[in-house]
Scaffold this motif. Structure first.
Motif, PDB file in Angstrom:
ATOM      1  N   LEU A   1       0.822  -1.213   0.000  1.00 51.51           N
ATOM      2  CA  LEU A   1       0.000   0.000   0.000  1.00 51.51           C
ATOM      3  C   LEU A   1       0.851   1.256   0.000  1.00 51.51           C
ATOM      4  O   LEU A   1       0.426   2.313  -0.486  1.00 51.51           O
ATOM      5  CB  LEU A   1      -0.928   0.012   1.220  1.00 51.51           C
ATOM      6  CG  LEU A   1      -1.970  -1.105   1.322  1.00 51.51           C
ATOM      7  CD1 LEU A   1      -2.871  -0.870   2.516  1.00 51.51           C
ATOM      8  CD2 LEU A   1      -2.793  -1.223   0.050  1.00 51.51           C
ATOM      9  N   LYS A   2       2.066   1.160   0.525  1.00 49.72           N
ATOM     10  CA  LYS A   2       2.955   2.327   0.545  1.00 49.72           C
ATOM     11  C   LYS A   2       3.616   2.577  -0.805  1.00 49.72           C
ATOM     12  O   LYS A   2       4.036   3.714  -1.094  1.00 49.72           O
ATOM     13  CB  LYS A   2       4.044   2.134   1.593  1.00 49.72           C
ATOM     14  CG  LYS A   2       3.542   2.142   3.034  1.00 49.72           C
ATOM     15  CD  LYS A   2       4.699   1.889   3.997  1.00 49.72           C
ATOM     16  CE  LYS A   2       4.239   1.869   5.438  1.00 49.72           C
ATOM     17  NZ  LYS A   2       5.374   1.583   6.376  1.00 49.72           N
TER      18      LYS A   2
ATOM     19  N   HIS B   1      -4.217  -6.452  -2.635  1.00 51.62           N
ATOM     20  CA  HIS B   1      -3.225  -6.599  -3.694  1.00 51.62           C
ATOM     21  C   HIS B   1      -3.860  -6.632  -5.085  1.00 51.62           C
ATOM     22  O   HIS B   1      -3.147  -6.594  -6.085  1.00 51.62           O
ATOM     23  CB  HIS B   1      -2.410  -7.875  -3.498  1.00 51.62           C
ATOM     24  CG  HIS B   1      -1.239  -7.725  -2.582  1.00 51.62           C
ATOM     25  ND1 HIS B   1      -1.362  -7.748  -1.209  1.00 51.62           N
ATOM     26  CD2 HIS B   1       0.076  -7.541  -2.838  1.00 51.62           C
ATOM     27  CE1 HIS B   1      -0.165  -7.596  -0.656  1.00 51.62           C
ATOM     28  NE2 HIS B   1       0.725  -7.462  -1.614  1.00 51.62           N
ATOM     29  N   GLY B   2      -5.163  -6.744  -5.125  1.00 52.03           N
ATOM     30  CA  GLY B   2      -5.833  -6.837  -6.411  1.00 52.03           C
ATOM     31  C   GLY B   2      -5.736  -8.249  -6.979  1.00 52.03           C
ATOM     32  O   GLY B   2      -5.413  -9.211  -6.289  1.00 52.03           O
TER      33      GLY B   2
ATOM     34  N   LYS C   1      -2.704   5.991   1.037  1.00 52.23           N
ATOM     35  CA  LYS C   1      -3.238   7.287   1.463  1.00 52.23           C
ATOM     36  C   LYS C   1      -4.767   7.274   1.536  1.00 52.23           C
ATOM     37  O   LYS C   1      -5.374   8.146   2.164  1.00 52.23           O
ATOM     38  CB  LYS C   1      -2.797   8.382   0.490  1.00 52.23           C
ATOM     39  CG  LYS C   1      -1.303   8.663   0.480  1.00 52.23           C
ATOM     40  CD  LYS C   1      -0.860   9.406   1.721  1.00 52.23           C
ATOM     41  CE  LYS C   1       0.598   9.833   1.616  1.00 52.23           C
ATOM     42  NZ  LYS C   1       1.045  10.566   2.817  1.00 52.23           N
ATOM     43  N   PHE C   2      -5.384   6.289   0.854  1.00 49.16           N
ATOM     44  CA  PHE C   2      -6.841   6.235   0.824  1.00 49.16           C
ATOM     45  C   PHE C   2      -7.355   5.709   2.163  1.00 49.16           C
ATOM     46  O   PHE C   2      -6.955   4.653   2.639  1.00 49.16           O
ATOM     47  CB  PHE C   2      -7.331   5.352  -0.318  1.00 49.16           C
ATOM     48  CG  PHE C   2      -6.852   5.799  -1.672  1.00 49.16           C
ATOM     49  CD1 PHE C   2      -6.671   7.142  -1.962  1.00 49.16           C
ATOM     50  CD2 PHE C   2      -6.574   4.871  -2.654  1.00 49.16           C
ATOM     51  CE1 PHE C   2      -6.233   7.562  -3.193  1.00 49.16           C
ATOM     52  CE2 PHE C   2      -6.134   5.275  -3.904  1.00 49.16           C
ATOM     53  CZ  PHE C   2      -5.960   6.623  -4.189  1.00 49.16           C
TER      54      PHE C   2
ATOM     55  N   ARG D   1      -9.020  -0.825   6.466  1.00 48.17           N
ATOM     56  CA  ARG D   1      -8.917  -2.274   6.269  1.00 48.17           C
ATOM     57  C   ARG D   1      -7.616  -2.812   6.860  1.00 48.17           C
ATOM     58  O   ARG D   1      -7.589  -3.922   7.409  1.00 48.17           O
ATOM     59  CB  ARG D   1      -9.038  -2.608   4.779  1.00 48.17           C
ATOM     60  CG  ARG D   1     -10.431  -2.332   4.245  1.00 48.17           C
ATOM     61  CD  ARG D   1     -10.536  -2.475   2.752  1.00 48.17           C
ATOM     62  NE  ARG D   1     -10.577  -3.874   2.345  1.00 48.17           N
ATOM     63  CZ  ARG D   1     -10.867  -4.263   1.099  1.00 48.17           C
ATOM     64  NH1 ARG D   1     -11.151  -3.362   0.163  1.00 48.17           N
ATOM     65  NH2 ARG D   1     -10.878  -5.549   0.781  1.00 48.17           N
ATOM     66  N   MET D   2      -6.546  -2.045   6.760  1.00 48.74           N
ATOM     67  CA  MET D   2      -5.285  -2.467   7.375  1.00 48.74           C
ATOM     68  C   MET D   2      -5.403  -2.495   8.903  1.00 48.74           C
ATOM     69  O   MET D   2      -4.859  -3.388   9.566  1.00 48.74           O
ATOM     70  CB  MET D   2      -4.144  -1.539   6.966  1.00 48.74           C
ATOM     71  CG  MET D   2      -3.514  -1.853   5.614  1.00 48.74           C
ATOM     72  SD  MET D   2      -2.920  -3.563   5.446  1.00 48.74           S
ATOM     73  CE  MET D   2      -1.847  -3.736   6.850  1.00 48.74           C
TER      74      MET D   2
END
Length: 376
Positions: free
Chosen positions: A262-263, A336-337, A274-275, A281-282
């Motif tokens: 995510l970073k 991660h998609g 940043k979202f 969720r994290m």
């Protein structure tokens, strides 16, 4: 209560972490998992030299440490996603022999487990037994001065590489009676024993074990005839505690890997971390991890309590681990998609292992029912 590790326990943890960092990166693990045996005998020898295979075994037979030391190793196994059959051999096999074996069985097998020269598997599950340890259709009948075993054991982890298989078999009573279940030590190459080996979804190895009139001597009986269920439950609870620690290690890697992703992954010119929705969720993943860690500590510290407290702790911890592990795995994959499900990315492999851990010895729904029954 002080949850800090002692100096010796910290040294053990450091040795596990160093081994994983220096010898067991993910690409190495992939090659080992895809090998013929699915694990490295060289690594197994290293485990023996480091003393890992002696953890939890009686001191008089070369062992040391106890549940906390086992927890330290299993959490490391989870972080590294090791494929070596530590749980079947040391925790389950060694635990059963230490609890129920006579001095001849202990001296002959436990020291061999500790020095890495003997691997053991525990054959308890059957095609129709689901999660009921007492649902045993495999028969053991007296034959001459020994026993004759016949039946089918399913998903026997570690059986392809085991030297000996500990088999639960019914010597009396009905198929689901608690009384009448006995344990037998069977050589893996015994006449009448056949296996169908296969890789499991999480990259480990297991077997379907067929017993067709396998004859063993009287000395193969492990413990008291027909009274094996309390021993089986006690050792399985230790196995549950070990699985809880392994799951914590898996979840920790998923949390760290996903947070790092995510970073670095950018969308609309900014890192997606940043979202706010992904931050939330994290946080949910972190909470599930820490709750699972607390439950792993709790069940580990209650393994030497009386049966009622031990069973409640094991069922409660396993229910939380199943819930938390599947949640963290699913969230990590989603954040991660699409590539989170690919074989190339380690995320999917940790998720598969957590799914298997949820199922072993009873999934979260089963454990919740057991906990409810124990607290009535």
């Amino acid at each position: 209560m002080d949850f800090n590790l002692s100096e010796d326990q910290q040294l053990l943890k450091d040795s596990v972490d160093r081994f994983i960092q220096n010898e067991y990166d993910f690409e190495t693990r992939r090659k080992i998992a895809n090998s013929d045996e699915g694990f490295s005998r060289k690594n197994w020898k290293t485990f023996a030299e480091l003393g890992w295979l002696a953890v939890g075994l009686p001191e008089e037979h070369g062992g040391f440490g106890g549940p906390v030391e086992t927890m330290v190793i299993m959490e490391g196994i989870g972080r590294g996603l090791l494929t070596e059959p530590y749980l079947p051999t040391v925790v389950l096999g060694g635990g059963l022999i230490a609890e129920a074996g006579n001095e001849t069985q202990k001296s002959g097998i436990l020291s061999a487990i500790a020095d890495g020269s003997c691997m053991v598997a525990f054959a308890y599950a059957e095609p129709t037994s689901r999660f009921n340890l007492a649902d045993v259709a495999t028969k053991a009948e007296k034959s001459g001065g020994g026993w004759k075993l016949s039946g089918h054991k399913s998903v026997v982890y570690g059986a392809p590489s085991a030297d000996k298989i500990i088999v639960s078999a019914r010597t009396s009573g009905g198929q689901r009676d608690r009384d009448g279940v006995s344990l037998f030590i069977v050589d893996n190459n015994a006449n009448g024993l056949s296996r169908r080996d296969y890789p499991t979804a999480d990259g480990l190895r297991a077997s379907e074990v067929m017993l067709e009139g396998v004859e063993v001597g009287a000395d193969a009986l492990l413990g008291e005839e027909g009274k094996a269920m309390p021993v089986i439950e006690k050792v399985v609870d230790r196995g549950i505690a070990a699985l809880c620690a392994e799951a914590v290690g898996c979840m920790e890697v998923l949390k760290d890997e996903t947070n790092e992703y995510l970073k670095t992954r950018k969308q609309f010119g900014v890192p997606i971390g940043k979202f706010q929705v992904l931050q939330h969720r994290m946080v949910d993943c972190f909470i599930e991890l820490e709750q699972s860690r607390s439950m792993a500590y709790m069940v580990t510290l209650k393994l030497d309590e009386d049966e009622a407290e031990r069973r409640k702790a094991a069922t409660a911890a396993k229910a939380q681990i199943g819930k938390g592990g599947v949640f963290v795995g699913a969230e990590s994959v989603q954040m991660h998609g699409g590539m989170g499900m690919t074989d190339e990315l380690k995320i999917s492999h940790y998720y598969k292992r957590l799914m298997q851990i949820d199922t072993m010895f009873g999934n979260r729904d089963y454990q919740l029912k057991q906990f409810a029954a124990l607290t009535q």
